[in-house]
Design an enzyme around this catalytic site. Structure first.
Site, mmCIF file in Angstrom:
data_model
loop_
_atom_site.group_PDB
_atom_site.id
_atom_site.type_symbol
_atom_site.label_atom_id
_atom_site.label_comp_id
_atom_site.label_asym_id
_atom_site.label_seq_id
_atom_site.Cartn_x
_atom_site.Cartn_y
_atom_site.Cartn_z
ATOM 1 N N TYR A 1 -15.740 31.113 30.753
ATOM 2 C CA TYR A 1 -15.407 32.009 31.860
ATOM 3 C C TYR A 1 -14.699 33.255 31.317
ATOM 4 O O TYR A 1 -13.706 33.155 30.593
ATOM 5 C CB TYR A 1 -14.501 31.322 32.879
ATOM 6 C CG TYR A 1 -15.147 30.211 33.683
ATOM 7 C CD1 TYR A 1 -16.526 30.027 33.704
ATOM 8 C CD2 TYR A 1 -14.375 29.324 34.430
ATOM 9 C CE1 TYR A 1 -17.102 29.002 34.437
ATOM 10 C CE2 TYR A 1 -14.940 28.305 35.176
ATOM 11 C CZ TYR A 1 -16.308 28.153 35.171
ATOM 12 O OH TYR A 1 -16.880 27.138 35.903
ATOM 13 N N LYS B 1 -19.757 36.583 55.109
ATOM 14 C CA LYS B 1 -19.618 38.025 54.864
ATOM 15 C C LYS B 1 -20.938 38.733 54.603
ATOM 16 O O LYS B 1 -20.990 39.964 54.619
ATOM 17 C CB LYS B 1 -18.669 38.270 53.696
ATOM 18 C CG LYS B 1 -19.130 37.692 52.366
ATOM 19 C CD LYS B 1 -18.018 37.830 51.327
ATOM 20 C CE LYS B 1 -18.344 37.107 50.039
ATOM 21 N NZ LYS B 1 -17.197 37.116 49.105
ATOM 22 N N ASP C 1 -8.990 24.238 37.554
ATOM 23 C CA ASP C 1 -10.266 24.069 36.876
ATOM 24 C C ASP C 1 -10.706 25.387 36.253
ATOM 25 O O ASP C 1 -10.687 26.441 36.905
ATOM 26 C CB ASP C 1 -11.327 23.593 37.877
ATOM 27 C CG ASP C 1 -12.681 23.368 37.231
ATOM 28 O OD1 ASP C 1 -12.951 22.230 36.826
ATOM 29 O OD2 ASP C 1 -13.461 24.337 37.122
ATOM 30 N N SER D 1 -20.822 17.593 34.318
ATOM 31 C CA SER D 1 -21.091 18.622 35.324
ATOM 32 C C SER D 1 -22.542 19.058 35.205
ATOM 33 O O SER D 1 -23.064 19.204 34.094
ATOM 34 C CB SER D 1 -20.161 19.831 35.101
ATOM 35 O OG SER D 1 -20.393 20.835 36.070
ATOM 36 N N LEU E 1 -18.492 26.980 49.168
ATOM 37 C CA LEU E 1 -18.854 28.142 49.995
ATOM 38 C C LEU E 1 -20.207 28.712 49.607
ATOM 39 O O LEU E 1 -20.560 29.801 50.061
ATOM 40 C CB LEU E 1 -17.796 29.249 49.876
ATOM 41 C CG LEU E 1 -16.424 28.983 50.479
ATOM 42 C CD1 LEU E 1 -15.568 30.242 50.407
ATOM 43 C CD2 LEU E 1 -16.533 28.496 51.907
#
Length: 336
Positions: free
Chosen positions: A54, A215, A49, A150, A207
């Site tokens: 990007y 983290k 993807d 999206s 995430l």
């Protein structure tokens, strides 16, 4: 052996884990990206993807180079609609821009076709009929095989599908929304809507843009090199919330008690929803990608589900009243 499933109401078979290439050409150099793609291939996965915007288009170029030798085995998804430049028509979902940008993406990817072309965001100015007629024409021309949405609201997805049916053109086969244990808003309307209309769901940010890796310590300065440490605008706008950092540490402890990494638990949790057909993992390093891959072998229990529900109730986010500012709430228009 990797399991493959039809995506939505289509014959396109895809795995549950997609490689997200957002970091390619930006935080991930070509050598590391090559290693990540090789690991994906070795794991038997075939879905990748990316998006036209990007890394200023470099992500598409890099993906194209890395899969050129065996392009036919890959399911390549890319996206359109976000601004590419400063001109008024270099964005959105108009016929003019779709016809131009599909060719730009094809050139950057070095391919003759796009397997799945997402509308990266909604465009409420362009008539839906104009967009759908153009997408249908691009399928006829063989430039795209399927299309999806999206960052759409549920009611807009319903309208898109109903309009496609009325026009007699191919409907969307996939929806790509954000979904994680700390941002569960799509459970209220969007996931049931997609299930009703046969639209597959491939979720991004499982995430929470890295927060659920554990983290980030609550109250501490983010380490240099992390998204928050770099001052990444999108994580600071969305997932870098005090409540989420606290929840992430509790999930980290729970995962470790199960012999899992926080990443493995978070990915497995997102995939444990039957209304979610896949997730996109966006690694920066090959080591991070190995952690994602390991999540495919994790099986959660009813106790794991109850644990997360106790932290963030179904349909809610960790922060009361949270909403992504790029997609504002539109249900109140003051009279004065």
């Amino acid at each position: 052996m990797t399991d493959y499933f039809p995506l939505g109401a289509s014959g396109l078979r895809v795995p549950r884990l997609w490689l997200g290439a957002m970091m390619f050409g930006d935080q991930t150099d070509e050598a590391s990206a090559r290693e990540i793609v090789a690991a994906t291939r070795d794991a038997g996965l075939n879905a990748i993807d990316v998006a036209d915007n990007y890394a200023g288009g470099e992500s598409e170029r890099l993906v194209g180079r890395l899969i050129a030798a065996d392009r036919a085995r890959w399911i390549v998804a890319t996206k359109v609609a976000n601004p590419i430049g400063t001109e008024p028509n270099d964005r959105g979902l108009s016929r003019r821009w779709l016809l131009a940008e599909v060719d730009h993406s094809l050139r950057r990817l070095g391919t003759d076709w796009i397997d799945l072309w997402y509308m990266h965001r909604d465009d409420e100015v362009t008539p839906i009929e104009e967009t759908l007629a153009t997408l249908a024409r691009l399928i006829e021309l063989g430039k795209i095989r399927y299309w999806g949405v999206s960052n759409f609201r549920a009611w807009r997805i319903a309208r898109v599908v109903e309009t496609a049916r009325r026009m007699g053109v191919p409907p969307p086969i996939a929806c790509q929304p954000p979904y994680s244990a700390v941002t569960r808003l799509i459970e209220t309307e969007l996931l049931p809507c997609c299930a009703q209309y046969g639209v597959g769901v491939v979720a991004y940010s499982p995430l929470a843009r890295g927060v659920l890796s554990g983290k980030y310590q609550p109250g501490a300065v983010a380490e240099a090199g992390t998204r928050a440490g770099r001052g990444d605008r999108r994580i600071l706008q969305t997932e870098f919330r005090p409540e989420s950092l606290e929840v992430a540490q509790r999930i980290r402890a729970h995962a470790q008690s199960r012999g899992l990494s926080p990443t493995q638990f978070a990915i497995a949790w997102a995939l444990n929803n039957r209304l979610v057909h896949g997730v996109i993992g966006g690694p920066r390093t090959p080591e991070q990608w190995q952690d994602y891959l390991a999540a495919l072998d994790v099986h959660l229990t009813a106790e794991d589900e109850a644990f997360v529900d106790g932290l963030v109730p179904p349909g809610y986010a960790s922060t009361h009243g949270y909403n992504d500012p790029i997609y504002p709430i539109t249900g109140r228009v003051a009279r004065g």
